[in-house]
Design a protein around this motif. Structure first.
Motif, PDB file in Angstrom:
ATOM      1  N   SER A 146       4.729   7.693  -0.633  1.00 43.16           N
ATOM      2  CA  SER A 146       4.810   7.787  -2.090  1.00 43.16           C
ATOM      3  C   SER A 146       4.529   9.188  -2.615  1.00 43.16           C
ATOM      4  O   SER A 146       4.574   9.409  -3.817  1.00 43.16           O
ATOM      5  N   GLY A 147       4.230  10.134  -1.731  1.00 43.47           N
ATOM      6  CA  GLY A 147       3.959  11.482  -2.209  1.00 43.47           C
ATOM      7  C   GLY A 147       3.539  12.426  -1.110  1.00 43.47           C
ATOM      8  O   GLY A 147       3.151  12.009  -0.007  1.00 43.47           O
ATOM      9  N   LEU A 148       3.626  13.733  -1.435  1.00 40.98           N
ATOM     10  CA  LEU A 148       3.198  14.796  -0.540  1.00 40.98           C
ATOM     11  C   LEU A 148       2.166  15.654  -1.263  1.00 40.98           C
ATOM     12  O   LEU A 148       2.273  15.894  -2.463  1.00 40.98           O
ATOM     13  N   ILE A 149       1.174  16.115  -0.513  1.00 39.59           N
ATOM     14  CA  ILE A 149       0.147  17.000  -1.049  1.00 39.59           C
ATOM     15  C   ILE A 149       0.122  18.270  -0.206  1.00 39.59           C
ATOM     16  O   ILE A 149       0.118  18.203   1.026  1.00 39.59           O
ATOM     17  N   PHE A 150       0.076  19.427  -0.878  1.00 40.54           N
ATOM     18  CA  PHE A 150      -0.035  20.685  -0.146  1.00 40.54           C
ATOM     19  C   PHE A 150      -1.503  21.060  -0.002  1.00 40.54           C
ATOM     20  O   PHE A 150      -2.207  21.261  -0.991  1.00 40.54           O
ATOM     21  N   ALA A 151      -1.975  21.171   1.245  1.00 43.28           N
ATOM     22  CA  ALA A 151      -3.354  21.568   1.535  1.00 43.28           C
ATOM     23  C   ALA A 151      -3.355  23.047   1.919  1.00 43.28           C
ATOM     24  O   ALA A 151      -3.200  23.411   3.095  1.00 43.28           O
ATOM     25  N   ALA A 152      -3.536  23.898   0.932  1.00 45.03           N
ATOM     26  CA  ALA A 152      -3.341  25.337   1.121  1.00 45.03           C
ATOM     27  C   ALA A 152      -4.357  25.968   2.065  1.00 45.03           C
ATOM     28  O   ALA A 152      -4.013  26.865   2.849  1.00 45.03           O
ATOM     29  N   GLU A 153      -5.621  25.529   1.994  1.00 44.98           N
ATOM     30  CA  GLU A 153      -6.646  26.203   2.792  1.00 44.98           C
ATOM     31  C   GLU A 153      -6.407  25.997   4.292  1.00 44.98           C
ATOM     32  O   GLU A 153      -6.508  26.940   5.085  1.00 44.98           O
ATOM     33  N   ASP A 154      -6.081  24.772   4.684  1.00 42.13           N
ATOM     34  CA  ASP A 154      -5.800  24.514   6.099  1.00 42.13           C
ATOM     35  C   ASP A 154      -4.498  25.177   6.530  1.00 42.13           C
ATOM     36  O   ASP A 154      -4.369  25.631   7.667  1.00 42.13           O
ATOM     37  N   LEU A 181       0.848  -1.182   0.000  1.00 42.22           N
ATOM     38  CA  LEU A 181       0.000   0.000   0.000  1.00 42.22           C
ATOM     39  C   LEU A 181       0.889   1.239   0.000  1.00 42.22           C
ATOM     40  O   LEU A 181       1.871   1.313   0.735  1.00 42.22           O
ATOM     41  N   LYS A 182       0.537   2.207  -0.807  1.00 42.59           N
ATOM     42  CA  LYS A 182       1.290   3.459  -0.859  1.00 42.59           C
ATOM     43  C   LYS A 182       0.613   4.496   0.032  1.00 42.59           C
ATOM     44  O   LYS A 182      -0.610   4.534   0.130  1.00 42.59           O
ATOM     45  N   LEU A 183       1.407   5.336   0.659  1.00 42.01           N
ATOM     46  CA  LEU A 183       0.894   6.401   1.506  1.00 42.01           C
ATOM     47  C   LEU A 183       1.163   7.753   0.852  1.00 42.01           C
ATOM     48  O   LEU A 183       2.240   7.975   0.282  1.00 42.01           O
ATOM     49  N   ILE A 184       0.176   8.641   0.934  1.00 38.49           N
ATOM     50  CA  ILE A 184       0.313  10.001   0.421  1.00 38.49           C
ATOM     51  C   ILE A 184      -0.051  10.934   1.570  1.00 38.49           C
ATOM     52  O   ILE A 184      -1.144  10.844   2.123  1.00 38.49           O
ATOM     53  N   ALA A 185       0.870  11.822   1.943  1.00 40.47           N
ATOM     54  CA  ALA A 185       0.690  12.654   3.132  1.00 40.47           C
ATOM     55  C   ALA A 185       0.240  14.062   2.762  1.00 40.47           C
ATOM     56  O   ALA A 185       0.851  14.715   1.904  1.00 40.47           O
ATOM     57  N   LEU A 186      -0.821  14.512   3.420  1.00 37.62           N
ATOM     58  CA  LEU A 186      -1.282  15.891   3.265  1.00 37.62           C
ATOM     59  C   LEU A 186      -0.535  16.790   4.241  1.00 37.62           C
ATOM     60  O   LEU A 186      -0.572  16.573   5.461  1.00 37.62           O
ATOM     61  N   ILE A 187       0.127  17.813   3.688  1.00 37.78           N
ATOM     62  CA  ILE A 187       0.877  18.770   4.495  1.00 37.78           C
ATOM     63  C   ILE A 187       0.001  20.002   4.659  1.00 37.78           C
ATOM     64  O   ILE A 187      -0.278  20.720   3.688  1.00 37.78           O
TER      65      ILE A 187
END
Length: 251
Positions: free
Chosen positions: A159-167, A133-139
């Motif tokens: 497996s990746g990073l996501i930028f959560a701009a609103e939070d 299973l791959k993990l993708i982290a919300l920053i």
């Protein structure tokens, strides 16, 4: 370490509380479909949505060829829902990845990794015959941006990073502007960390203006700007536009 062959030019979010939407999602063409158990599902519906998603994934004989990856966004580790999300879905057939919101420190990813090892040992990254299973982290916070080095090194599943701009804007008490200048440091840090740790995906912020010709132009500009910074995908885009625009920009 995740392989570089993973392609996530667009992440399309689908509420797991809607069987209609989940069924419809299987007819789409996208690199990633993420079934959401977090923001789009009320606390009263968490359990029902979780069971509904498990049944939805189990009912598929095969993942549609038009979809690159099926994922689930669980609830944050700090909530009472995350453990049940993971133990219920980690071993679900056809699930490729888990999107983890509000990752503030390495311990959040360590928790998810440990649960996967116990709840779904067949998806363990150290097993050479497994399909991990791959993990993708919300920053989503200042703390997370300051802790990117330890977050990126926390799990062999990452497996990746996501930028959560609103939070992120809420955490810093700042206002999002069309220039996105207020996010320059955080976006650069996320892209740099993803590249430094050889993560396949660096997913840029959601576009909040996409309706009509002006909105479409804005979406195109944001995608191009993200690509120039080093991002190779964008999150939560409207289905109508993302399927056509994102593959063109992030080639």
């Amino acid at each position: 370490m995740a392989t570089s062959s993973v392609l996530r030019r667009a992440l399309l979010y689908v509420p797991a509380s809607s069987q209609k939407f989940m069924t419809k999602s299987l007819s789409l063409a996208s690199d990633n479909i993420t079934y959401d158990l977090e923001d789009s599902v009320t606390p009263a519906n968490k359990q029902t949505a979780r069971a509904q998603l498990r049944d939805h994934l189990s009912s598929l004989s095969n993942k549609p060829a038009s979809i690159g990856e099926l994922a689930v966004r669980i609830n944050a580790v700090s909530t009472p829902y995350a453990l049940d999300d993971l133990t219920t879905l980690a071993s679900a057939p056809n699930l490729d990845a888990i999107v983890i919101p509000k990752v503030n420190s390495a311990s959040d990813l360590s928790f998810v990794t440990d649960v996967i090892r116990h709840a779904a040992p067949q998806r363990h990254a150290s097993d050479p015959t497994a399909s991990p299973l791959k993990l993708i982290a919300l920053i989503e916070s200042a703390r997370a941006v300051m802790d990117l080095r330890s977050i990126c090194a926390a799990s062999p599943y990452l497996s990746g990073l996501i930028f959560a701009a609103e939070d992120f804007a809420l955490d810093l008490s700042i206002t999002r502007t069309p220039s996105l200048a207020e996010f320059l440091y955080a976006r650069s840090a996320i892209v740099t960390a993803a590249r430094a740790y050889d993560l396949p995906s660096a997913i840029d912020l959601v576009c909040t203006s996409y309706k009509g010709p002006v909105g479409v132009k804005r979406l195109e500009e944001e995608c191009q700007n993200g690509k120039e910074m080093g991002f190779n995908g964008k999150r939560e885009l409207p289905i109508l536009k993302s399927l056509f625009l994102m593959p063109t920009v992030f080639m």
